[in-house]
Design a protein around this motif. Structure first.
Motif, PDB file in Angstrom:
ATOM      1  N   SER A 108       0.212  -1.048  -0.330  1.00 30.67           N
ATOM      2  CA  SER A 108       0.120   0.154   0.213  1.00 30.67           C
ATOM      3  C   SER A 108       0.743   1.332  -0.269  1.00 30.67           C
ATOM      4  CB  SER A 108      -0.982  -0.034   1.060  1.00 30.67           C
ATOM      5  OG  SER A 108      -1.854   0.965   1.048  1.00 30.67           O
ATOM      6  N   VAL A 116      -0.315   3.994   0.891  1.00 31.10           N
ATOM      7  CA  VAL A 116      -0.257   5.393   1.887  1.00 31.10           C
ATOM      8  C   VAL A 116       1.034   4.648   2.746  1.00 31.10           C
ATOM      9  CG1 VAL A 116      -2.277   5.741   3.872  1.00 31.10           C
ATOM     10  CG2 VAL A 116      -2.611   5.843   0.876  1.00 31.10           C
ATOM     11  N   PHE A 117       0.791   3.577   3.397  1.00 30.28           N
ATOM     12  CA  PHE A 117       1.081   2.686   4.303  1.00 30.28           C
ATOM     13  C   PHE A 117       2.636   2.655   3.855  1.00 30.28           C
ATOM     14  CE2 PHE A 117       3.347  -1.054   6.430  1.00 30.28           C
ATOM     15  CZ  PHE A 117       2.894  -1.109   7.429  1.00 30.28           C
ATOM     16  N   ILE A 142       3.651   6.298   5.888  1.00 32.89           N
ATOM     17  CA  ILE A 142       3.421   5.978   7.001  1.00 32.89           C
ATOM     18  C   ILE A 142       5.007   5.681   7.250  1.00 32.89           C
ATOM     19  CG2 ILE A 142       2.221   5.470   9.107  1.00 32.89           C
ATOM     20  CD1 ILE A 142      -0.221   6.595   6.979  1.00 32.89           C
ATOM     21  N   HIS A 175      -0.289   4.701  13.823  1.00 32.95           N
ATOM     22  CA  HIS A 175       0.139   5.733  12.720  1.00 32.95           C
ATOM     23  C   HIS A 175       1.745   6.040  12.593  1.00 32.95           C
ATOM     24  CE1 HIS A 175      -1.641   8.615   9.685  1.00 32.95           C
ATOM     25  NE2 HIS A 175      -0.656   9.485   9.685  1.00 32.95           N
ATOM     26  N   ASP A 234      -6.452   7.237   1.592  1.00 32.29           N
ATOM     27  CA  ASP A 234      -6.235   7.621   2.959  1.00 32.29           C
ATOM     28  C   ASP A 234      -5.716   6.000   3.770  1.00 32.29           C
ATOM     29  OD1 ASP A 234      -8.774   6.186   2.977  1.00 32.29           O
ATOM     30  OD2 ASP A 234      -9.761   7.903   3.229  1.00 32.29           O
ATOM     31  N   THR A 235      -5.853   6.643   6.044  1.00 30.68           N
ATOM     32  CA  THR A 235      -5.368   5.213   6.031  1.00 30.68           C
ATOM     33  C   THR A 235      -6.476   4.494   6.185  1.00 30.68           C
ATOM     34  OG1 THR A 235      -6.181   6.454   7.822  1.00 30.68           O
ATOM     35  CG2 THR A 235      -3.930   7.095   7.600  1.00 30.68           C
ATOM     36  N   SER A 246      -6.590   2.129   3.711  1.00 28.44           N
ATOM     37  CA  SER A 246      -6.038   1.060   2.853  1.00 28.44           C
ATOM     38  C   SER A 246      -5.472   0.344   3.947  1.00 28.44           C
ATOM     39  CB  SER A 246      -5.059   1.447   2.011  1.00 28.44           C
ATOM     40  OG  SER A 246      -3.740   2.435   3.075  1.00 28.44           O
ATOM     41  N   TYR A 247      -4.760   0.471   4.999  1.00 30.49           N
ATOM     42  CA  TYR A 247      -3.813  -0.307   5.956  1.00 30.49           C
ATOM     43  C   TYR A 247      -5.262  -0.249   7.054  1.00 30.49           C
ATOM     44  CZ  TYR A 247      -2.450   3.785   8.998  1.00 30.49           C
ATOM     45  OH  TYR A 247      -2.002   3.843   9.718  1.00 30.49           O
ATOM     46  N   ARG A 248      -5.656   0.806   7.235  1.00 30.70           N
ATOM     47  CA  ARG A 248      -6.737   0.358   8.892  1.00 30.70           C
ATOM     48  C   ARG A 248      -8.189  -0.384   8.728  1.00 30.70           C
ATOM     49  NH1 ARG A 248      -5.603   6.109  10.589  1.00 30.70           N
ATOM     50  NH2 ARG A 248      -4.126   5.728  12.413  1.00 30.70           N
TER      51      ARG A 248
END
Length: 546
Positions: free
Chosen positions: A48, A50-51, A54, A117, A183-184, A186-188
């Motif tokens: 991902s 986004v991941f 982060i 996060h 956004d987050t 994608s992993y949350r």
């Protein structure tokens, strides 16, 4: 209670199988879903965008080898310790309650991961969730092995592996539909889905009976009778219930006389007593259980399920790596139910031998094709930001993908469920909880080792082995083939007490020919064919939490 009915007929020590027994065991196997999902969701999350940003910072396009290794392997480290702790808990408070506690620990870990996060809290959450998965993965196998009817035990315990594959498949599906979220989520979202699995299993187990074998070990014979009655769908006074209970009691007396347990230390020490050269010794059983789980990890299956997405991305030969990963999980899920039939038809030993042979054949073909004309041979098209890596020989790459799929079929139909089935069957009651815990811990120890070293073997800035890594897995599958032939006994169709007797009287290579010839209860029964109250009272008096 004064006496219990016994039988000398080895075929009448258990009640006929009912749908209730199927449903209870099927629900218990549900724990495999969050085992599989927790192991599998990370494969897609690692890819991902986004991941990655982060964890590594803005503009990063891939996780570093150390971070990738830490994120994947920390779960397995937690499960290693969770499995060992669960062995003691299962003896102290029972199999069922231990699994429920594992669910609570697991849910706590999921909450920590959702709240993360950055690297720190994510790693902490995966470690805590790993402890919960360790509880569940060790004790669900123990619980199912002890409550399942012997004639369908292999098929029902194989259902646990099937649940694992469903978890892996669901993880791939969720990853596939969340990979492009900006956004987050994608992993949350993949992490959050796990909460439901832990909640369902934990609540559902409240309504299931405890293992009758646990109650016998604790000297609670009446509770064992009640539990067995619920599991077999027979009244507590049924001759079927009494004869099965008598057999469990008689075997416990026999084993306790051979190697008595006097405390916590001796309880663990008993797992390592006996001769290495005696097939029925506790030491031999412990080595068999732990090495069998080690071999399952050595097959390289988790390389596919943990790292197939970043690995295929690194080769540049596959355009949609998420889809290929999803297909691999789908094959695993579809093929595992084959073992429901084959484990009882052909036996555990035969499937482990031929499954290892099929896997090693596929691994070497993948490796040879890859280093000659497949994954390892690519060229660059375009320049600058538009440059892409393309395979020199698309047909060869497709052939490798096909043989990876065939390899997954062999694993799913043999070593996937087979290793879990056998470790639940080979240990005698006094050491069963700790023996299964040690075996499961071995699985997770090697899972951790493989998760740690794999990025260093295949990452472009590390070993960059590409297809050559399959030579390693092929060699290890060859070791599994030899191991199965010489060391794995056949346990098909036997009660847990009969497995103990079989291992005492045969070798692994002759075990498939062994036929039960007497019951434990008949050896200590009175002249009237009853298990006397003195024996029952003795078991109650010697009750042990160790």
């Amino acid at each position: 209670m004064t006496t219990l009915a016994t039988t000398s007929d080895v075929n009448k020590i258990e009640a006929p199988v009912t749908w209730k027994a199927y449903l209870i065991c099927a629900f218990a196997s549900f724990g495999g879903i969050f085992f599989g999902f927790d192991s599998g969701y990370i494969n897609g999350v690692l890819g991902s965008k986004v991941f990655i940003e982060i964890i590594e910072g803005p503009g990063a396009t891939a996780l570093t080898g150390p971070h990738q290794s830490l994120i994947v392997s920390i779960l397995s480290a937690g499960t290693f310790f969770g499995a060992l702790i669960a062995g003691d808990c299962a003896e102290l408070i029972g199999r069922r309650i231990t699994i429920i506690i594992g669910c609570l620990i697991y849910i706590t870990g999921v909450i920590l991961q959702i709240a993360s996060h950055g690297l720190g809290l994510l790693v902490a959450g995966r470690l805590v969730a790993g402890l919960g998965v360790g509880f569940e993965s060790a004790i669900v196998i123990l619980y199912m092995s002890e409550i399942c009817p012997r004639k369908v035990r292999g098929a029902l315990v194989a259902g646990y592996q099937f649940a694992i594959t469903i978890g892996l498949l669901l993880a791939s599906i969720v990853d596939y539909f969340t990979e492009n979220r900006p956004d987050t989520g994608s992993y949350r979202i993949p992490i959050g889905v796990q909460f439901v699995f832990g909640l369902v299993l934990g609540v559902g187990l409240i309504f299931l009976p405890e293992s009758p074998r646990y109650y016998v070990k604790r000297g609670k014979i009446e509770k064992a009778r009640e539990s067995l009655s619920r599991l077999r769908g027979q009244p507590g006074t049924s001759e079927y219930i009494e004869t099965e209970l008598s057999e469990i009691i008689a075997n416990e007396e026999y084993e306790r006389a051979l190697i008595p347990t006097t405390g916590w230390v001796s309880g663990w020490a008993n797992c390592f007593k006996g001769s290495l050269w005696k097939s029925n010794s506790n030491l031999r059983k412990t080595i068999l259980g732990t090495s069998l789980q080690m071999m399952q990890q050595w097959t390289g299956i988790n390389f596919i399920f943990y790292y197939s997405t970043p690995f295929l991305q690194s080769t540049g030969a596959i355009s949609n790596t998420f889809l290929i990963s999803l297909i691999f999980n789908l094959i695993d899920t579809v093929c595992t139910p084959i073992s429901f039939y084959t484990m009882e038809k052909f036996g555990r030993r035969v499937l482990l031998i031929w499954g290892a042979f099929g896997m090693l054949s596929c691994q070497f073909i993948i490796a040879i094709v890859g280093v000659t004309v497949g994954f390892n041979k690519t060229h660059t098209v375009g320049a600058g930001a538009d440059a892409t890596t393309v395979a020199d020989n698309t047909a060869a790459v497709n052939a490798q993908i096909a043989f990876i799929a065939i390899y997954i079929f062999f694993f799913a139909a043999s070593w996937g469920p087979g290793a879990w089935i056998v470790i639940g069957e080979i240990f005698s009651l006094p050491i069963r909880a700790r023996g299964v815990a040690l075996s499961t811990a071995s699985n997770w120890l090697w899972n951790t080792i493989i998760a740690v070293i794999t990025p260093y073997m295949v990452n472009q800035d590390e070993g960059n082995l590409k297809s050559a890594v399959f030579f390693i897995w092929g060699g290890l599958c060859t070791a599994a083939f030899v191991y199965s032939y010489f060391l794995v006994p056949e346990t098909k169709g036997l009660s847990l007490e009969q497995v103990d007797k079989m291992m005492e009287e045969t070798t692994p290579r002759t075990s498939s020919k062994w036929v039960p010839h007497e019951t434990f209860a008949s050896q200590i029964a009175s002249a009237h064919g009853k298990l006397d109250g003195d024996v029952i009272m003795d078991v109650e008096r010697k009750a042990s939490v160790y």
